[in-house]
Design a protein around this motif. Structure first.
Motif, PDB file in Angstrom:
ATOM      1  N   ASP A 147      -0.964  -6.755   2.493  1.00  0.00           N
ATOM      2  CA  ASP A 147      -0.452  -6.162   3.724  1.00  0.00           C
ATOM      3  C   ASP A 147       0.741  -6.976   4.216  1.00  0.00           C
ATOM      4  O   ASP A 147       1.206  -7.896   3.529  1.00  0.00           O
ATOM      5  N   GLU A 148       1.223  -6.668   5.406  1.00  0.00           N
ATOM      6  CA  GLU A 148       2.417  -7.342   5.944  1.00  0.00           C
ATOM      7  C   GLU A 148       2.204  -8.839   6.159  1.00  0.00           C
ATOM      8  O   GLU A 148       3.153  -9.606   6.190  1.00  0.00           O
ATOM      9  N   PRO A 162       0.796  -1.236   0.000  1.00  0.00           N
ATOM     10  CA  PRO A 162       0.000   0.000   0.000  1.00  0.00           C
ATOM     11  C   PRO A 162       0.826   1.284   0.000  1.00  0.00           C
ATOM     12  O   PRO A 162       0.384   2.310  -0.525  1.00  0.00           O
ATOM     13  N   ASP A 163       2.036   1.252   0.548  1.00  0.00           N
ATOM     14  CA  ASP A 163       2.860   2.456   0.628  1.00  0.00           C
ATOM     15  C   ASP A 163       3.817   2.634  -0.547  1.00  0.00           C
ATOM     16  O   ASP A 163       4.546   3.623  -0.607  1.00  0.00           O
ATOM     17  N   ASP A 164       3.827   1.680  -1.494  1.00  0.00           N
ATOM     18  CA  ASP A 164       4.656   1.847  -2.696  1.00  0.00           C
ATOM     19  C   ASP A 164       4.184   3.078  -3.461  1.00  0.00           C
ATOM     20  O   ASP A 164       2.995   3.402  -3.470  1.00  0.00           O
ATOM     21  N   SER A 165       5.109   3.737  -4.124  1.00  0.00           N
ATOM     22  CA  SER A 165       4.726   4.905  -4.926  1.00  0.00           C
ATOM     23  C   SER A 165       4.129   4.443  -6.256  1.00  0.00           C
ATOM     24  O   SER A 165       4.439   3.355  -6.743  1.00  0.00           O
ATOM     25  N   ILE A 166       3.301   5.294  -6.827  1.00  0.00           N
ATOM     26  CA  ILE A 166       2.700   5.003  -8.127  1.00  0.00           C
ATOM     27  C   ILE A 166       3.802   4.839  -9.179  1.00  0.00           C
ATOM     28  O   ILE A 166       3.720   3.966 -10.035  1.00  0.00           O
ATOM     29  N   ILE A 206      -5.500  -6.855   0.093  1.00  0.00           N
ATOM     30  CA  ILE A 206      -6.328  -5.736   0.556  1.00  0.00           C
ATOM     31  C   ILE A 206      -6.795  -4.865  -0.604  1.00  0.00           C
ATOM     32  O   ILE A 206      -7.525  -3.899  -0.405  1.00  0.00           O
ATOM     33  N   GLY A 207      -6.382  -5.217  -1.808  1.00  0.00           N
ATOM     34  CA  GLY A 207      -6.791  -4.469  -2.984  1.00  0.00           C
ATOM     35  C   GLY A 207      -6.049  -4.959  -4.204  1.00  0.00           C
ATOM     36  O   GLY A 207      -5.319  -5.949  -4.154  1.00  0.00           O
ATOM     37  N   ILE A 208      -6.257  -4.253  -5.277  1.00  0.00           N
ATOM     38  CA  ILE A 208      -5.551  -4.568  -6.519  1.00  0.00           C
ATOM     39  C   ILE A 208      -5.275  -3.243  -7.213  1.00  0.00           C
ATOM     40  O   ILE A 208      -6.069  -2.306  -7.112  1.00  0.00           O
ATOM     41  N   ILE A 209      -4.126  -3.142  -7.848  1.00  0.00           N
ATOM     42  CA  ILE A 209      -3.812  -1.943  -8.620  1.00  0.00           C
ATOM     43  C   ILE A 209      -3.536  -2.366 -10.055  1.00  0.00           C
ATOM     44  O   ILE A 209      -2.782  -3.304 -10.312  1.00  0.00           O
ATOM     45  N   SER A 210      -4.193  -1.681 -10.958  1.00  0.00           N
ATOM     46  CA  SER A 210      -4.087  -2.024 -12.373  1.00  0.00           C
ATOM     47  C   SER A 210      -3.584  -0.825 -13.168  1.00  0.00           C
ATOM     48  O   SER A 210      -3.513   0.293 -12.652  1.00  0.00           O
ATOM     49  N   ARG A 211      -3.267  -1.077 -14.414  1.00  0.00           N
ATOM     50  CA  ARG A 211      -2.859   0.008 -15.297  1.00  0.00           C
ATOM     51  C   ARG A 211      -3.968   1.051 -15.391  1.00  0.00           C
ATOM     52  O   ARG A 211      -3.706   2.245 -15.432  1.00  0.00           O
TER      53      ARG A 211
END
Length: 154
Positions: A130-131, A107-111, A136-141
């Motif tokens: 999480d640790e 979660p704390d990684d930069s975009i 806890i989520g997903i990040i996509s293009r």
């Protein structure tokens, strides 16, 4: 500077390893996803499965080249690779088909970090964990595009 937690999709759709390949294909088509995280009963990431994995399952498998010599067989190609492809082709559940080596985001990684990873690894989405390894989520293009261009209506 924005971080993953600011732009990720927080309600990630996940599946369990015992989900059928057919049900997973239907889920991907229904939600217009190209892949989905696979989690255990506690929500801990176990792997991922993509459209490509499911399509590959239906593709033609070539048996390894062999040479018959003095009544025995000498494999010219790796039979191990053939057996792995055969196992995937016959898999009934996602647990048999999923990739277990997964690149994840925190979660704390930069975009910028995640965008760079996506491009260098040619991956369209990362599970956000999480640790404890729980999804806890997903990040996509698409999430990154929305953030970069402030396209709230996409």
């Amino acid at each position: 500077m924005a971080s993953v937690k600011d732009v990720m999709t927080k309600e990630a759709v996940t599946i369990k390893p015992d989900t059928s390949v057919e049900d997973t294909a239907k889920l991907l088509l229904q939600h217009h996803f190209s892949g989905v995280p696979v989690v255990d009963d506690e929500g801990v990431l176990q792997g991922v499965v993509s459209e490509g994995d499911i399509i590959k399952r239906a593709s033609h498998i070539q048996s390894p080249a062999v040479l018959e010599f003095l009544g025995g067989l000498i494999y010219l190609d790796s039979p191990k690779k053939y057996m792995e492809e055969l196992k995937q082709a016959m898999s009934l559940t996602i647990g048999d088909l999923m990739k277990t080596e997964v690149i994840t985001a925190h979660p704390d990684d930069s975009i910028e970090q995640i965008a760079t990873k996506m491009l260098s690894k040619n991956i369209k989405r990362f599970p956000v964990v999480d640790e404890e390894g729980k999804v806890i989520g997903i990040i996509s293009r698409r999430d990154i595009m929305k953030h970069l261009y402030q396209a709230e209506d996409l």
